[in-house]
Every structure is written in structure tokens, then in C-alpha cells.
Design a protein around this motif. Structure first.
Motif, PDB file in Angstrom:
ATOM      1  N   GLN A  14       0.836  -1.210   0.000  1.00 13.96           N
ATOM      2  CA  GLN A  14       0.000   0.000   0.000  1.00 13.96           C
ATOM      3  C   GLN A  14       0.869   1.258   0.000  1.00 13.96           C
ATOM      4  O   GLN A  14       0.569   2.235  -0.693  1.00 13.96           O
ATOM      5  N   SER A  15       1.947   1.223   0.776  1.00 15.25           N
ATOM      6  CA  SER A  15       2.845   2.389   0.830  1.00 15.25           C
ATOM      7  C   SER A  15       3.494   2.639  -0.521  1.00 15.25           C
ATOM      8  O   SER A  15       3.601   3.792  -0.964  1.00 15.25           O
ATOM      9  N   ALA A  16       3.939   1.575  -1.184  1.00 17.48           N
ATOM     10  CA  ALA A  16       4.579   1.732  -2.495  1.00 17.48           C
ATOM     11  C   ALA A  16       3.609   2.334  -3.508  1.00 17.48           C
ATOM     12  O   ALA A  16       3.973   3.248  -4.259  1.00 17.48           O
ATOM     13  N   VAL A  17       2.388   1.848  -3.519  1.00 16.84           N
ATOM     14  CA  VAL A  17       1.397   2.378  -4.463  1.00 16.84           C
ATOM     15  C   VAL A  17       1.066   3.831  -4.122  1.00 16.84           C
ATOM     16  O   VAL A  17       0.949   4.672  -5.017  1.00 16.84           O
ATOM     17  N   THR A  18       0.967   4.141  -2.850  1.00 14.56           N
ATOM     18  CA  THR A  18       0.681   5.524  -2.440  1.00 14.56           C
ATOM     19  C   THR A  18       1.824   6.452  -2.821  1.00 14.56           C
ATOM     20  O   THR A  18       1.585   7.556  -3.337  1.00 14.56           O
ATOM     21  N   VAL A  19       3.049   6.022  -2.594  1.00 16.32           N
ATOM     22  CA  VAL A  19       4.205   6.837  -2.987  1.00 16.32           C
ATOM     23  C   VAL A  19       4.179   7.082  -4.483  1.00 16.32           C
ATOM     24  O   VAL A  19       4.354   8.222  -4.948  1.00 16.32           O
ATOM     25  N   PHE A  20       3.932   6.033  -5.257  1.00 16.19           N
ATOM     26  CA  PHE A  20       3.873   6.200  -6.710  1.00 16.19           C
ATOM     27  C   PHE A  20       2.756   7.167  -7.102  1.00 16.19           C
ATOM     28  O   PHE A  20       2.963   8.071  -7.917  1.00 16.19           O
ATOM     29  N   GLN A  21       1.582   6.992  -6.512  1.00 19.77           N
ATOM     30  CA  GLN A  21       0.431   7.830  -6.869  1.00 19.77           C
ATOM     31  C   GLN A  21       0.694   9.305  -6.539  1.00 19.77           C
ATOM     32  O   GLN A  21       0.425  10.187  -7.361  1.00 19.77           O
TER      33      GLN A  21
END
Length: 100
Positions: A62-69
Motif C-alpha cells: 500500500q505504501s509503495a502504491v501511495t508513494v507512486f500515486q
């Protein structure tokens, strides 16, 4: 994330147009959120398959996707030279690390 950045790097103008279209259409916004949710789920599954236990696998995914977004939003929303998407991702990840 950097692999995705590499794929998108030369497509900044396209990414800006795409982001504007999505922002103007609630149906596309919903579809984009669904896609991001699926990405996080797939990443969490891959982490679990490599031996990462819960809740760490889900938190990392979730953190990786949030950082990317967040980084992508900054990259397409910056007036002038936004720098590279990889740089935006690195800055956003550093902000998250500093926060926690």
C-alpha cells in the motif's frame, strides 16, 4: 516503482493529458482507484510469496502504491520542468520515511 518511472519518463505530455481526462471524469477516477487497489493487492501477494508476513506485506504494498500515486500526481501537475518521475518518487518516498 523505478521500472514504472522508466516506462513513463518519455511520455510526460501524454501522462499530463491522461491525468486531466481522469480528473474530469468520476467514472475514470473510480476505475483508476480500482486499478491502484489491484496493484497494491498484487504487490502484497508477491511479497507474501517471497516470505514477507502480514501486516508488513500489505503495509509495504500500500505504501509503495501511495508513494507512486503521490509522486505521479506531482510529476504531471508541476508547471515547468517537473524533473524526472524517478526523482519525484525518490522525494516522495523520502517524505514518507521522514514522516514515519
Amino acid at each position: 516503482m523505478n521500472a514504472a518511472a522508466g516506462l513513463l519518463e518519455g511520455r510526460h505530455d501524454h501522462a499530463v493529458r491522461r491525468a486531466a481526462i481522469i480528473a474530469a471524469n468520476p467514472g475514470l477516477q473510480e476505475r483508476e482507484l480500482h486499478k491502484l487497489t489491484k496493484m497494491a493487492a498484487m504487490a502484497a501477494t508477491a511479497l507474501r510469496e517471497r516470505g514477507t508476513h502480514e501486516p508488513v506485506a500489505s503495509l509495504a504494498a500500500q505504501s509503495a502504491v501511495t508513494v507512486f500515486q503521490v509522486a505521479f500526481t506531482q510529476w504531471v501537475g508541476t508547471v515547468g520542468d517537473p524533473g524526472s518521475l524517478a526523482d519525484c518518487i525518490a522525494r516522495t518516498a523520502a517524505e514518507l520515511r521522514a514522516l514515519v
